[in-house]
Every structure is written in structure tokens, then in C-alpha cells.
Design an enzyme around this catalytic site. Sequence first.
Site, PDB file in Angstrom:
ATOM      1  N   ASP A 231       0.830  -1.200   0.000  1.00 38.06           N
ATOM      2  CA  ASP A 231       0.000   0.000   0.000  1.00 38.06           C
ATOM      3  C   ASP A 231       0.871   1.260   0.000  1.00 38.06           C
ATOM      4  OD1 ASP A 231      -2.771   1.125   0.495  1.00 38.06           O
ATOM      5  OD2 ASP A 231      -1.748   1.960   2.247  1.00 38.06           O
ATOM      6  N   GLU A 292       1.158  -0.643  -5.198  1.00 33.92           N
ATOM      7  CA  GLU A 292       0.223   0.443  -5.493  1.00 33.92           C
ATOM      8  C   GLU A 292       1.067   1.625  -5.947  1.00 33.92           C
ATOM      9  OE1 GLU A 292      -3.197   3.416  -3.774  1.00 33.92           O
ATOM     10  OE2 GLU A 292      -1.654   2.706  -2.436  1.00 33.92           O
TER      11      GLU A 292
HETATM   12  C1  GLC Z   1      -4.097   3.279  -0.413  1.00 30.37           C
HETATM   13  C2  GLC Z   1      -5.340   2.447  -0.294  1.00 30.37           C
HETATM   14  C3  GLC Z   1      -6.460   3.327   0.149  1.00 30.37           C
HETATM   15  C4  GLC Z   1      -6.111   3.916   1.484  1.00 30.37           C
HETATM   16  C5  GLC Z   1      -4.757   4.623   1.448  1.00 30.37           C
HETATM   17  C6  GLC Z   1      -4.253   4.878   2.826  1.00 30.37           C
HETATM   18  O1  GLC Z   1      -4.221   4.257  -1.381  1.00 30.37           O
HETATM   19  O2  GLC Z   1      -5.602   1.781  -1.485  1.00 30.37           O
HETATM   20  O3  GLC Z   1      -7.680   2.654   0.206  1.00 30.37           O
HETATM   21  O4  GLC Z   1      -7.098   4.815   1.893  1.00 30.37           O
HETATM   22  O5  GLC Z   1      -3.777   3.836   0.814  1.00 30.37           O
HETATM   23  O6  GLC Z   1      -3.838   3.678   3.428  1.00 30.37           O
END
Ligand code: GLC
Length: 566
Positions: A231, A292
Site C-alpha cells: 500500500d 500500489e
Molecule cells: C491506499 C489504499 C487506500 C487507502 C490509502 C491509505 O491508497 O488503497 O484505500 O485509503 O492507501 O492507506
Amino acid sequence: MTRRLTIFLSALLLAGSMFAQNNPSQSNAVDEAGHQWWQNAVFYEIYPRSFADSNNDGIGDLNGIDQHLDYLRWLGVDAVWISPMFPSPQVDFGYDVSDYENVDPKYGTLADMDKLVADGKSHDIKFILDFVVNHTSDKHPWFIESESSRNNPKRDWYIWRDGKNGGPPNNWTSTFGGSAWKFDPKTNQYYYHFFYAEQPDLNWRNPAVADAMYGTEAWWYKRGIAGFRLDAVDTLFEDPELKDNPVIDHKQNAFGDIEQKRIYNDKLPEVHDVLKGLRKVADQYNAVLIGETWTDNIKELEEYYGGGKEIQMPMDFMVTMVNKLSPPEFRKRIGAVEASSGWPVFVLSNHDIVRYVDRYGNGTNKDQVAKLLSAMYLTLRGTPIMYYGEEIGMENNDPKRREDVQDPIGRRGWPKEKGRDGERTPMQWNTSTNAGFCTVKPWNAVDPKYKTYNVETEKADPNSVLNWYHHVLELRHTNRALLDGDYVALNESDANVLSYLRSYKGQNVLVVLNMSSSPQKTKFDLASHGIKGTTGSTLLSTAKANQVDVNDISLEPYGVWIGEVK
Ligand code: GLC
Ligand code: CA
């Protein structure tokens, strides 16, 4: 048996089980084209709150996932990424983790997780967890210690700084609105949070933090977890001097903040050291890391592969966010990742973005768009990551009123930013109450279209989106050219039809996708690609042709033709 022999045998058994524990949980075998398991796998993201509710409390859970493994196997899913199911105050619905090595009681227990992994094994389905590496919850014991005093040993596990001129240390804003700094009156300092204030950023410059996180990573691999989706890796580091970010004066976002260029707290080069560290641990277990990775250009994406030393599968959101049915634009983006050194990773929807049928459709062509775009990203060279429900054509069901919004950014940014509830609605299983998700009030509203769009109804309809997905995935798993073949762009100046060849050792699959709302005719010069014949035998098509002449293919609006050419 003599006592000595018994002791010897049990020592052997013990050694055997210890070996099994430390043994890489996944195989590193490669197929004949040299591809590893995650290159041939179809991934599927499950938002655990919303997939299946086994105990009817209105919230999905791990046992709910377990009960649907047969469905996932039938569909053609090889690996499931579960969004955070760790203990959490749920401010950001699990992305605020208060214990990395446990399961939130709402979702089950560690024993349920172990059972899920074991049952997955018998279904040939692996599990990937979501590692929230940028921040913890403010209720994590590390942060509770850290905020307790300036000289607590964990103080430096987070980013604490003195204020400046009676305000926060600098001008950085949180991506969820407002300043990225929160003042703590007890110790008279500010802490940094790129997301909500309840999500303080970890200080990755502190080696103790890195050790703890690498330890957690290995802890899950030893339990049989096959990898992680990482993440928010872009924001792991901040400029040590905390320089102000330049602002984009004329631009205000949904939260009323002036936009800034995040040059001092986004994609700092140090990120790559951490990714190499995480990868080192992953390699000991043949695990896979998915990133991500919100990249602006192919060079940035390339950096995340790190020459094979960092993330094996950074998500290419530049393809995700083309946001219009534009063959030239897709061609360009696909071509860019094809020309990079890494293995492509295609995603169309997830828990943070509006579902793709809404972003690419016009409100009336949903089924066609679902068939068209799934035929594209599930037949490209690379690994696809599906999002639960897309296979039945689930749409966004956004809240209509601010008071119904659950995602805090939706309340803060209403009405410009409605939050992410709309893409996180309960999975639609059948036509009964709440789409068969639960009979009590579900945590998030079910899309009223569930009477038509649900697993049970669609399974019985040969023309449904669900059966289309099932067929495409079946093809993808059984056709060598689709699994291992090269990608060759065809008819590159066609503005309406996206076409390409997938070729492996003389086997050729031609994919033809009409992205326009009008009928199209197209033809191919395949001789220049070493293909002599002009007859294509249909593998899958939205029309009913068994054979086509590749010199004269007619496509209906949004029509798809996939076939073998020799
Ligand atoms: C990433 C996740 C999202 C979350 C953010 C903070 O972007 O996909 O859902 O709110 O991180 O952890
Ligand atoms: Ca439940």
C-alpha cells in the site's frame, strides 16, 4: 519399536516439520517459457467487508471468502488479494492497522486465516495480503508509545517535529485534506500523516522500523501467504529538511486545499532501498510483491521494477486511467509498458476508483463495455488483477446524500468528492434480500440493480457478463499463445478498433476489439507476421461466427473477436 528408534524418528519428524515451516511457501518452478506462478496467475482483489458475510452481521468476513472458493475456482481465479483484514479502528476501513500480525475480530481469527489458506491450497488459490507500509493506526501500540513522551524509545518510529512560526513545520497537505501535520499538545510537537490524522506515517529512516516491518513480512510468508500488495509505497519517505512543496496557485482540490507539487514527500529515491529490502525477504519465500504505484510516466514505473530487484508487479495505473474507449491511447500505454523491462500488470478497477464500467461506459452500454474491456486486459501479455464483482458487471452505487457517506473523505469533500463507498458495495450473489449478502442491514448499501446483476442469475444466462468472463479466463488459462506469447500491435493507425496478435512458437491468437459505438470493418495483413492463412477460427466472439476471413472482419458496435490464425 525401541525407545531409541522412537526418539530418533520423532526427532526426524520434528526436523521435517521445522524444515517445512522455513521452507519457501511457494514454488519457484517456471513454465516452458520461463514464467513464474504469478505471471500465469489471474489475481482477484477482495474487499473483505463486502464480499461475503458468513455470520450475518452485515460485514463480510474471512469465512465468507472461504465459502466461495468453489465459485472463484470456477471463475478462473488463481490468487486472491485481500484488502486489509488486520485489527483496525476502521477509520480508513482497515488501512489504519493497529496490529500487523493478527486478524480483526470483525473478519475472523488467525485460525480462520490459516484455514482459508489451507482451503485455498486445495482449490489451487493462493492468498496475498495488503501490507500498509507507509503508516499505522494512531491506536497501534507503537504509536501509543511514540506519542507518550519525547524520549520514549519509539518516539523516532514516526515523524515528529517542532512547529514553525506558530504553525505546522511546513506547508505539506494530506491527500485526504487539510494539513499533513497534527499538533500534539502533550509533547508540544507535530506528527506527520500523509493520509488521515489517524494514520501517522512511519519513519522508515529508522532501522528499527524497517526490521519490524521485514519481520512481519516473513511472519506471514511462514503462515503460507504468497505475497503482498504494498500500500502507498510512493510516500514512504519525506525530505529530511522538510522543505515546502511548490503550490499550484490556481488549483483548489475537493477539500478546499490549494494543490501542490509533492516533490518533497512523494516518490523520494530512498523508497527504492525499502523495496529492495522487502523484495529480499520475499525472494526467500518465492513470494510476489504487487505495488500500489501511481506513476506519471513509464520511467517511474520502470524504476519500481528496479531492474528485477524491487516490485515484480507494480500496477500500471496509466493504463487503468485512460478513461475513454480510445484505441490510440490504449495502444500507446500498452506499447509503453511492453517496451519496458518489466512484466506488465493490468488493473481496471479497485477499491479506490470508480468501477470501470462507469468510467468507460455511457450508462447504456455497460454489458458491452464489460465484455470489451475484459477481452482486452485479460488477453494482454501480463498479469491481470480483477476487482470483486466486475465479473458480474457491478457498477458504482454512490451515496446520494452526504449523511449516508461512510468514507471520511466523502464527508469532507462532499459533493465534489463523494468518497469510495460506491465502488465498495456488497457483492451480489442472488436475487434474495440484499443480494444474498446478509439479511440484516449491510454496512454499505447494496446496488438496487442486483436483481439483474448477480452471480446466480448470470450463471444461468449464457450471454451474461459473468459467463463471458468465465470463457475469457478459461481461454487465458488453456491457450499457450495467450499465456506465454508476445504482444504485437496491429493496424496501429485504426482509431476505432484495437487489434493485436499474441504469438508463441507458431501459435497465433488474434484479438480484435471495436471500441466504437458504430459497426466497423477491418482487415489484416498477417503475411508480414509470418502467417500465411487468411481464415481465423473463432475462440470467442460477441457475434456468432465460427470462422472469419481476416481480410474482411465485420464487428458490431463494441464487438469482440478473438481467434486462432495459422
Ligand atoms: C491506499 C489504499 C487506500 C487507502 C490509502 C491509505 O491508497 O488503497 O484505500 O485509503 O492507501 O492507506
Ligand atoms: Ca460477518
